[in-house]
Design a protein around this motif. Structure first.
Motif, PDB file in Angstrom:
ATOM      1  N   ASP A 401       1.260 -11.869 -11.456  1.00 36.33           N
ATOM      2  CA  ASP A 401       2.707 -12.051 -11.383  1.00 36.33           C
ATOM      3  C   ASP A 401       3.399 -10.791 -10.874  1.00 36.33           C
ATOM      4  N   GLU A 402       2.741  -9.640 -10.963  1.00 41.08           N
ATOM      5  CA  GLU A 402       3.361  -8.382 -10.557  1.00 41.08           C
ATOM      6  C   GLU A 402       2.908  -7.924  -9.177  1.00 41.08           C
ATOM      7  N   MET A 403       1.854  -8.539  -8.656  1.00 41.60           N
ATOM      8  CA  MET A 403       1.303  -8.097  -7.382  1.00 41.60           C
ATOM      9  C   MET A 403       1.892  -8.876  -6.209  1.00 41.60           C
ATOM     10  N   GLN A 404       1.760  -8.304  -4.999  1.00 41.70           N
ATOM     11  CA  GLN A 404       2.130  -9.009  -3.784  1.00 41.70           C
ATOM     12  C   GLN A 404       0.953  -9.896  -3.393  1.00 41.70           C
ATOM     13  N   LEU A 405       1.157 -11.221  -3.406  1.00 44.69           N
ATOM     14  CA  LEU A 405       0.071 -12.166  -3.191  1.00 44.69           C
ATOM     15  C   LEU A 405       0.223 -12.892  -1.870  1.00 44.69           C
ATOM     16  N   ASP A 406      -0.902 -13.337  -1.344  1.00 43.84           N
ATOM     17  CA  ASP A 406      -0.912 -14.102  -0.106  1.00 43.84           C
ATOM     18  C   ASP A 406      -2.080 -15.068  -0.170  1.00 43.84           C
ATOM     19  N   ASP A 407      -1.807 -16.281  -0.699  1.00 42.74           N
ATOM     20  CA  ASP A 407      -2.834 -17.328  -0.799  1.00 42.74           C
ATOM     21  C   ASP A 407      -4.099 -16.821  -1.473  1.00 42.74           C
ATOM     22  N   GLY A 408      -3.946 -16.240  -2.657  1.00 40.81           N
ATOM     23  CA  GLY A 408      -5.107 -15.780  -3.403  1.00 40.81           C
ATOM     24  C   GLY A 408      -5.574 -14.386  -3.047  1.00 40.81           C
ATOM     25  N   PHE A 409      -4.808 -13.656  -2.221  1.00 43.38           N
ATOM     26  CA  PHE A 409      -5.173 -12.300  -1.845  1.00 43.38           C
ATOM     27  C   PHE A 409      -4.204 -11.302  -2.481  1.00 43.38           C
ATOM     28  N   LEU A 410      -4.695 -10.116  -2.774  1.00 42.58           N
ATOM     29  CA  LEU A 410      -3.871  -8.997  -3.233  1.00 42.58           C
ATOM     30  C   LEU A 410      -3.689  -8.046  -2.050  1.00 42.58           C
ATOM     31  N   ILE A 411      -2.446  -7.687  -1.766  1.00 44.26           N
ATOM     32  CA  ILE A 411      -2.139  -6.824  -0.620  1.00 44.26           C
ATOM     33  C   ILE A 411      -1.591  -5.496  -1.121  1.00 44.26           C
ATOM     34  N   LEU A 412      -2.184  -4.391  -0.698  1.00 43.81           N
ATOM     35  CA  LEU A 412      -1.749  -3.052  -1.076  1.00 43.81           C
ATOM     36  C   LEU A 412      -1.445  -2.244   0.172  1.00 43.81           C
ATOM     37  N   ASP A 419      -8.986  15.517   6.366  1.00 45.61           N
ATOM     38  CA  ASP A 419      -9.498  16.548   5.468  1.00 45.61           C
ATOM     39  C   ASP A 419      -8.439  17.564   5.081  1.00 45.61           C
ATOM     40  N   SER A 420      -7.543  17.873   6.002  1.00 50.17           N
ATOM     41  CA  SER A 420      -6.541  18.911   5.777  1.00 50.17           C
ATOM     42  C   SER A 420      -5.277  18.359   5.150  1.00 50.17           C
ATOM     43  N   LEU A 421      -5.339  17.159   4.596  1.00 48.61           N
ATOM     44  CA  LEU A 421      -4.207  16.520   3.926  1.00 48.61           C
ATOM     45  C   LEU A 421      -3.097  16.172   4.885  1.00 48.61           C
ATOM     46  N   ASP A 422      -3.432  15.910   6.112  1.00 51.56           N
ATOM     47  CA  ASP A 422      -2.440  15.497   7.097  1.00 51.56           C
ATOM     48  C   ASP A 422      -2.438  13.965   7.169  1.00 51.56           C
ATOM     49  N   CYS A 423      -1.276  13.358   6.959  1.00 50.57           N
ATOM     50  CA  CYS A 423      -1.191  11.899   6.993  1.00 50.57           C
ATOM     51  C   CYS A 423      -1.405  11.417   8.421  1.00 50.57           C
ATOM     52  N   SER A 424      -2.393  10.556   8.616  1.00 50.79           N
ATOM     53  CA  SER A 424      -2.713  10.099   9.961  1.00 50.79           C
ATOM     54  C   SER A 424      -2.297   8.664  10.225  1.00 50.79           C
ATOM     55  N   ALA A 425      -2.149   7.859   9.179  1.00 50.71           N
ATOM     56  CA  ALA A 425      -1.777   6.462   9.401  1.00 50.71           C
ATOM     57  C   ALA A 425      -1.446   5.776   8.084  1.00 50.71           C
ATOM     58  N   LYS A 426      -0.708   4.668   8.204  1.00 52.41           N
ATOM     59  CA  LYS A 426      -0.448   3.790   7.075  1.00 52.41           C
ATOM     60  C   LYS A 426      -1.336   2.559   7.254  1.00 52.41           C
ATOM     61  N   VAL A 427      -2.002   2.133   6.173  1.00 46.68           N
ATOM     62  CA  VAL A 427      -2.912   1.002   6.284  1.00 46.68           C
ATOM     63  C   VAL A 427      -2.547  -0.061   5.255  1.00 46.68           C
ATOM     64  N   LYS A 428      -2.858  -1.309   5.584  1.00 43.89           N
ATOM     65  CA  LYS A 428      -2.645  -2.427   4.674  1.00 43.89           C
ATOM     66  C   LYS A 428      -4.016  -2.938   4.240  1.00 43.89           C
ATOM     67  N   VAL A 429      -4.245  -2.956   2.915  1.00 41.94           N
ATOM     68  CA  VAL A 429      -5.504  -3.412   2.344  1.00 41.94           C
ATOM     69  C   VAL A 429      -5.298  -4.805   1.752  1.00 41.94           C
ATOM     70  N   LYS A 430      -6.182  -5.731   2.085  1.00 43.14           N
ATOM     71  CA  LYS A 430      -6.069  -7.113   1.624  1.00 43.14           C
ATOM     72  C   LYS A 430      -7.397  -7.535   1.002  1.00 43.14           C
ATOM     73  N   LEU A 443      -5.953  -2.190 -11.854  1.00 42.38           N
ATOM     74  CA  LEU A 443      -5.489  -1.827 -10.517  1.00 42.38           C
ATOM     75  C   LEU A 443      -5.774  -0.359 -10.224  1.00 42.38           C
ATOM     76  N   ASP A 444      -5.604   0.487 -11.239  1.00 44.23           N
ATOM     77  CA  ASP A 444      -5.841   1.915 -11.069  1.00 44.23           C
ATOM     78  C   ASP A 444      -7.311   2.189 -10.768  1.00 44.23           C
ATOM     79  N   GLU A 445      -8.201   1.469 -11.440  1.00 43.69           N
ATOM     80  CA  GLU A 445      -9.628   1.645 -11.202  1.00 43.69           C
ATOM     81  C   GLU A 445     -10.023   1.190  -9.807  1.00 43.69           C
ATOM     82  N   ILE A 446      -9.371   0.147  -9.315  1.00 40.57           N
ATOM     83  CA  ILE A 446      -9.665  -0.337  -7.962  1.00 40.57           C
ATOM     84  C   ILE A 446      -9.325   0.734  -6.935  1.00 40.57           C
ATOM     85  N   LYS A 447      -8.162   1.343  -7.079  1.00 42.17           N
ATOM     86  CA  LYS A 447      -7.710   2.322  -6.093  1.00 42.17           C
ATOM     87  C   LYS A 447      -8.484   3.636  -6.179  1.00 42.17           C
ATOM     88  N   ARG A 448      -8.972   3.977  -7.371  1.00 45.17           N
ATOM     89  CA  ARG A 448      -9.685   5.237  -7.550  1.00 45.17           C
ATOM     90  C   ARG A 448     -11.190   5.113  -7.292  1.00 45.17           C
TER      91      ARG A 448
END
Length: 480
Positions: A401-412, A419-430, A443-448
């Protein structure tokens, strides 16, 4: 009365040198911004300093947070020559560190191409020809520099520059450096005119900028070329004294203007220009019909974009190859940001927990809220690329109920880091909610986790430069 040259101290190597004369040729232009004053060649030659930006980022591609990190790390390294700290250049062969100033005093070799490798005096990489020259006695007694015509003295591969293409002569290192800075793209062998010479001398310690020759960058360098045409070429010339009659005072009725693009088509301005015959003001940026036709067909624009970073001469920008090639994106191990940079890192998640502390919003997009996280942020890393997602203050079960869903998928929504902590891109994980990998996981365990999310779960990657720039600014401010 003695004349004392003004000196600066480099923030990286902590050594002083003059702001003019030969020191600038040897150590590069002085780069100053914020609290940093650095030799440009210290940036290029520092072994552990990556170039993660373009010519408008940081100092000609070297990001401020990377520079500050290298300055801090260098305090632990001792120069093999002077035994002082802040040595940033490592010998490619023996791995010992030294300062750029000590390196020049001890005839070390610096290569200005590829990975910008350096070699101490004991590890000089000599080819067969150079080894032959080293064994030649009294070579300098009868050898003169082809540029300054002065004696070359004893041979040393650091001070003698030769032509790999033809081997027809020698020049002093400083003489060739002056020539290279002036010639830029047009640097060729001064004996046989080979274009291969330009790349070869970079391996012999010569910095060659990727820019036009200085004589082409001078204001009004080609003004004389536009003065050779002295007649009105319009189809109908209204001058009663003929097409060749010209008044050279601007504002006069028969003042001649040349085409801005080709310079070989003239018109009495404004009298003979169609539509402006009765105008009292001359036509600015006059272009002949042929040039206008070509310009429209190619979709060209004569307006030049202003340099984004006005603090530095971007014509000096040169690309530094990474020491280690980037490997394919994989998620393998956990890592944390250092405390001094974590406090202002941006992280993303597609939903918000009602129980977490309130933090100020920094930015937002259509799918997620970007927030400033006060606690250390865990990231997933492969040694080359990192994904960063929001860290919760408490364990949160995977509530659909708290996640962004798409037909049974979780989208993050997450961010990818180098390596140098420079942001190179934004990505969508499904990912699928019923995926066996996530059974009983928070959710925290999934991301870590080091192996739950992999490259196959990434469905979209966005190189949003505005977002990346925001990351850089926030991290830089946090590290001041």
């Amino acid at each position: 009365m003695a004349h004392w040259k003004k000196e600066n101290q480099c923030s990286m190597c902590k050594q002083t040198s003059s702001i003019e004369g030969e020191d600038v040729l040897i150590f590069g232009e002085w780069m100053t911004n914020k609290d940093l004053t650095i030799h440009y060649y210290c940036l290029l030659l520092s072994t552990n300093l990556p170039q993660n930006g373009n010519d408008a980022s940081g100092i000609l591609g070297f990001l401020f947070r990377d520079i500050r990190r290298e300055i801090a790390d260098a305090t632990k390294r001792i120069c093999k020559y002077c035994s002082r700290s802040s040595a940033t250049i490592s010998c490619k062969t023996c791995r010992e560190y030294f300062h750029i100033t000590c390196g020049h005093l001890n005839e070390c070799l610096f290569q200005f191409v590829g990975e910008f490798n350096s070699y101490c005096h004991a590890c000089l990489p000599l080819n067969d020809y150079q080894q032959q020259l080293m064994n030649s006695k009294c070579l300098g007694d009868h050898t003169a520099c082809y540029i300054c015509t002065k004696r070359m003295y004893n041979y040393h591969p650091k001070n003698w520059i030769y032509a790999e293409c033809c081997k027809n002569g020698f020049v002093h290192n400083l003489c060739m450096q002056k020539y290279a800075l002036s010639a830029g793209y047009y640097l060729k062998c001064i004996w046989c005119k080979s274009g291969e010479f330009r790349e070869a001398v970079k391996l012999q310690g010569i910095f060659v900028p990727d820019r036009d020759a200085k004589w082409e960058l001078e204001p009004n360098a080609y003004r004389d070329l536009h003065c050779g045409h002295n007649r009105c070429d319009m189809k109908t010339c209204k001058c009663p004294k003929g097409r060749e009659y010209v008044e050279y005072i601007e504002g006069r009725k028969w003042f001649l203007t040349l085409c801005k693009l080709c310079g070989s088509f003239g018109a009495h301005n404004p009298t003979c220009i169609p539509g402006f015959g009765k105008s009292k003001e001359k036509v600015e940026d006059f272009k002949c019909d042929m040039c206008l036709t070509i310009e429209r067909s190619l979709g060209l624009s004569c307006n030049t974009d202003e340099t984004i970073n006005e603090l530095f001469d971007t014509s000096l920008y040169i690309n530094k190859t990474r020491n280690k090639p980037q490997s394919p994106f994989l998620l393998q191990e956990n890592a944390e940001f250092s405390d001094d940079s974590v406090s202002s890192m941006i992280t993303v998640i597609s939903s918000q927990n009602s129980n977490r502390k309130s933090v100020p919003n920094v930015a937002a997009d259509s799918n997620s809220v970007v927030e400033n996280i006060e606690e250390p942020v865990q990231v997933l890393t492969s040694g080359t690329d990192w994904l960063c997602g929001e860290t919760y203050d408490e364990r949160v079960e995977l509530d659909v109920d708290e996640m962004q869903l798409d037909d049974g998928f979780l989208i993050l929504d997450m961010y990818e880091f180098t390596d140098s902590l420079d942001c190179s891109a934004k990505v969508k994980v499904k990912v699928k909610l019923n995926d066996a990998r996530f059974a009983g996981k928070t959710l925290d365990e999934i991301k870590r986790s080091e192996n739950l999310i992999n490259i196959e779960d990434i469905v979209e990657r966005s190189d949003d430069l505005s977002i990346i720039k925001e990351f850089d600014e926030i991290i830089d401010n946090a590290m001041k």
